[in-house]
Design an enzyme around this catalytic site. Structure first.
Site, PDB file in Angstrom:
ATOM      1  N   LYS A 280       0.839  -1.204   0.000  1.00  0.00           N
ATOM      2  CA  LYS A 280       0.000   0.000   0.000  1.00  0.00           C
ATOM      3  C   LYS A 280       0.874   1.255   0.000  1.00  0.00           C
ATOM      4  CE  LYS A 280      -0.147  -0.493   4.971  1.00  0.00           C
ATOM      5  NZ  LYS A 280      -0.805  -1.169   6.088  1.00  0.00           N
TER       6      LYS A 280
ATOM      7  N   TYR B  51      17.473  29.474   7.187  1.00  0.00           N
ATOM      8  CA  TYR B  51      16.366  30.205   7.822  1.00  0.00           C
ATOM      9  C   TYR B  51      16.583  30.356   9.315  1.00  0.00           C
ATOM     10  CZ  TYR B  51      13.359  30.080   3.682  1.00  0.00           C
ATOM     11  OH  TYR B  51      12.827  30.275   2.441  1.00  0.00           O
TER      12      TYR B  51
HETATM   13  C1  PLP Z   1       0.078  -2.003   6.710  1.00  0.00           C
HETATM   14  C2  PLP Z   1      -0.444  -3.289   7.131  1.00  0.00           C
HETATM   15  C3  PLP Z   1       0.395  -4.406   7.266  1.00  0.00           C
HETATM   16  C4  PLP Z   1       1.913  -4.292   7.191  1.00  0.00           C
HETATM   17  O1  PLP Z   1       2.387  -3.754   8.422  1.00  0.00           O
HETATM   18  P1  PLP Z   1       3.920  -3.455   8.702  1.00  0.00           P
HETATM   19  O2  PLP Z   1       3.924  -2.956  10.110  1.00  0.00           O
HETATM   20  O3  PLP Z   1       4.342  -2.399   7.735  1.00  0.00           O
HETATM   21  O4  PLP Z   1       4.671  -4.706   8.525  1.00  0.00           O
HETATM   22  C5  PLP Z   1      -0.182  -5.632   7.533  1.00  0.00           C
HETATM   23  N1  PLP Z   1      -1.527  -5.754   7.689  1.00  0.00           N
HETATM   24  C6  PLP Z   1      -2.361  -4.702   7.597  1.00  0.00           C
HETATM   25  C7  PLP Z   1      -3.817  -4.903   7.788  1.00  0.00           C
HETATM   26  C8  PLP Z   1      -1.857  -3.424   7.332  1.00  0.00           C
HETATM   27  O5  PLP Z   1      -2.689  -2.393   7.268  1.00  0.00           O
END
Ligand code: PLP
Length: 343
Positions: free
Chosen positions: A36, A243
């Protein structure tokens, strides 16, 4: 097409090695991949191509737009946010992406459409997404073609009693549904041990070089931002840099101005404490991070000049500690002005 003065070096061998390590640690469970947020900022297509070649078969995205971007690669995709009415046409037409049903309304929508294979999320205490354990145990998804029943750990990166409570709640659903597989662990959850692995694990962060907790020491860095020097200048003793003039030179120094800033996801938390490396030397950041620029002390590398590239220190556990941003934020914040390239 012109190239950017800022790029992200992506180590494909490290990505594949990280997946293989997490796959080994997952024991008999299959190991999937959370891709994702555009593969945690690295570029979902490049990530999926490489992980699929390494043997990964299950990919997780948040939305249908993300699913459609990688669907042409032919991999199996689960859409974590489920399916809205507006997604139904896309979801029903897709042969390799399926929803993770989170609510009774999503279940009803999928059932009414005769949607076929799906996954189901059950909430075991995080109170984020998912059906209740009671609803699932009571038959809420009976008759659906559930591929994977999953839940998500709230505190897997800590040694918290909540892990065991979530594990027990999830394990109580073993054999209760006709889901083909069960899945609980993210990256950190894999390191909690075999009880947490069930049939399928879902690491994200660890694939990309993040180290969420102890027990994941072999994880390799995947992403390294590299920025070009726009200008090298002499700053005389007593003058200031950047800055709000927060850095004042205590002696004459040479400063390199680099083409990266907080608009690229190099956040202001690195002000005064980030580092870059060039010519075998570690160069400290001077003063504040600007929107598009940072300044580093280049006095130790006289040969470094306009147009040269430097590596930004971005080992995630360290960069996170230094900047105050989470490892997840550091990756997913990497901006669109950065050219991504795989080696
Ligand atoms: C993002 C996510 C993962 C992966 O989690 P990590 O902590 O990045 O390994 C797994 N399961 C779900 C439902 C998620 O939303």
């Amino acid at each position: 097409m012109t190239t950017a003065p800022l790029r992200l070096r992506l180590d494909g061998a490290a990505l594949a090695d990280n997946w293989r390590m997490l796959d080994r640690m997952s024991g008999r469970a299959a190991c999937g991949a959370a891709v994702k947020a555009d593969g945690y900022g690295l570029g979902a297509v490049g990530v999926v191509e490489r992980l699929a070649a390494a043997g990964c078969c299950d990919f997780f995205v948040a939305t249908w737009a993300e699913a459609m971007e990688i669907a042409p690669l032919g991999v199996t995709i689960s859409v974590l946010h489920g399916v809205r009415e507006a997604d139904m046409a896309t979801a029903l037409a897709s042969s390799n992406a399926r929803p993770v049903l989170n609510t009774l309304a999503q279940v009803a929508r999928w059932r009414a459409a005769g949607g076929g294979r799906c996954d189901v999320m059950v909430d075991t205490g995080m109170n984020r997404l998912g059906l209740s354990v009671a609803d699932v145990a009571g038959g809420a998804v009976a008759g659906l073609q559930v591929e994977t029943l999953m839940s998500h750990l709230a505190c897997a990166d800590e040694d918290d009693a909540m892990n065991a409570r979530q594990l027990a709640a999830f394990a109580s659903l073993k054999g209760v549904t006709d889901a083909r597989r069960m899945s609980l662990a993210n990256s950190a959850g894999i390191a909690l041990g075999p009880d947490y692995h069930f049939d399928l694990t879902r690491p994200g962060l660890g694939l990309y070089g993040g180290v969420a907790r102890s027990g994941l020491a072999g994880i390799r860095q995947v992403a390294t931002p590299q920025a070009q020097i726009v200008q090298r200048r002499r700053v005389p003793m007593g003058e200031t840099v950047g800055y709000n003039a927060t850095y004042r030179a205590t002696h004459d120094i040479d400063v390199a101005i680099l083409n990266i800033g907080y608009a690229d996801g190099y956040f202001r938390g690195f002000s005064g404490c980030g580092t870059v490396s060039a010519g075998g030397e570690r160069l400290p950041l001077l003063g504040r991070v600007s929107m598009d620029l940072i300044a580093v002390d280049a006095s130790s590398v006289p040969a470094l000049g306009e147009g040269d590239w430097v590596d930004i220190a971005f080992a995630l556990p360290i960069a996170s500690a230094v900047s105050g941003m989470s490892q997840y934020e550091l990756l997913t914040g990497l901006g669109r002005r950065i050219d991504r390239y795989w080696v």
